[in-house]
Scaffold this active site. Sequence first.
Site, PDB file in Angstrom:
ATOM      1  CG  ASP A 163      35.186  45.639  32.329  1.00 42.23           C
ATOM      2  OD1 ASP A 163      35.039  45.726  31.106  1.00 42.23           O
ATOM      3  OD2 ASP A 163      36.066  46.247  32.954  1.00 42.23           O
ATOM      4  CE  LYS A 169      34.472  45.618  40.887  1.00 42.50           C
ATOM      5  NZ  LYS A 169      34.331  45.957  39.483  1.00 42.50           N
TER       6      LYS A 169
END
Length: 413
Positions: free
Chosen positions: A121, A76
């Site tokens: 998340d 990410k």
Amino acid sequence: MLFSNLRAVRGPYPAELQQLLSIARARESRAWLSAWKGLAPGATPLYWLPDLAAALGVAGVAVKDEAVRSPLGSFKALGAPIALVRLILRLHAGRDLEPTAILSGRYAGLLRDCTVISATDGNHGRGLAAAARDAGCRCVIVLHAHVSSEREQAIAAQGARIVRIDGDYDDSVREAARLADEHGWQVVSDTSYAGYEDIPRDVMQGYGTIADELAEQTGACAGEPCAFTHVLLQGGVGGLAAGIVSYLWELHGARRPHCVVVEPRQADCLLQSAIAGHAARASGSVDSVMAGLACGETSPLAWRYLQPAVDDFLAVDDAAAVEAMRRLASGSERDVPLVAGESGAAGLAGLIALRGNAEWARRTRLDADARVLLINTEGATAPAVYEQLVGLSANAVLDRQAAWKDARPSRRA
């Protein structure tokens, strides 16, 4: 559950898809991010695991280790930062900003009143918070009820303001959009929804960096078969898978590898989308030990790429992911030990499930000649959870890895 996607096609990469996700944009994103101190220099390693391949009865298994992509611990670190760079370039189109200088803080004075916000998340929010801090922006991160306090603390450590809500990931996405409308903030999300596609597209372009490195590491040539017959990719909202399959499709055309998406059984939004023929919701509670994949709604933009390019969709139990984490951590005589987080091990969990079921192996053409690529998308991004599940700390596994490398010739590509 395994669903074979009859809508998958083979042929040239469509021009209308190339306008949004392309090899050229992936390489541009990679170049722009190369100057950011938040990333480790160079490509992440590609390890071949011959003992694992022999145990599973396939010709080869390779793992690209995104756990070492960045101190942030996951892939990410490619998506949110490049999306932030492209957003800033659009917001200040008349100023001729240098893309590689944005994350160095050169334009912090210009950006001090800019606030970005996202739901997460864990890993996406951590990447966005770090990039916003380095660029000079403010950052707000919305967390839902299932995000651990350990992940919250890791995001806050990057300078973000945390907003906690009840509900699940999809509720946090809606709350981030509401707060952005109320305060005039910029949403930097990795999932698309009606009227919101530019930034999720940019996030997926960042993930194309992984595929671009793979092409170099394997000596891939346009129009030729891929070095791998099969690629197993994590699900979630679909962004990672779309960023990689689009690159492989453009590069290899009709000779692209067989692509399988793996997701938690209770967060199977992509499998349900394949069944429905359109972006759909998960069938279960969404809560999963695979926190990064615990998503209830498919990104419609990502689905435009996954429906024609993913051959099979597989849902696995949490216990399978934990077992895969332990297998990667243990290593062997010829296999380097690897720290793979709960979501990072999903691809191996899927591979073990497929090879353990003769009918599934036949349907996916996963035979003794298969050469399989897995992506370890994260390390121990929640160290306490990792130690509880694996029975060893991440540092202990890294010590084991160092000893393996000292004692044996490298298996790094």
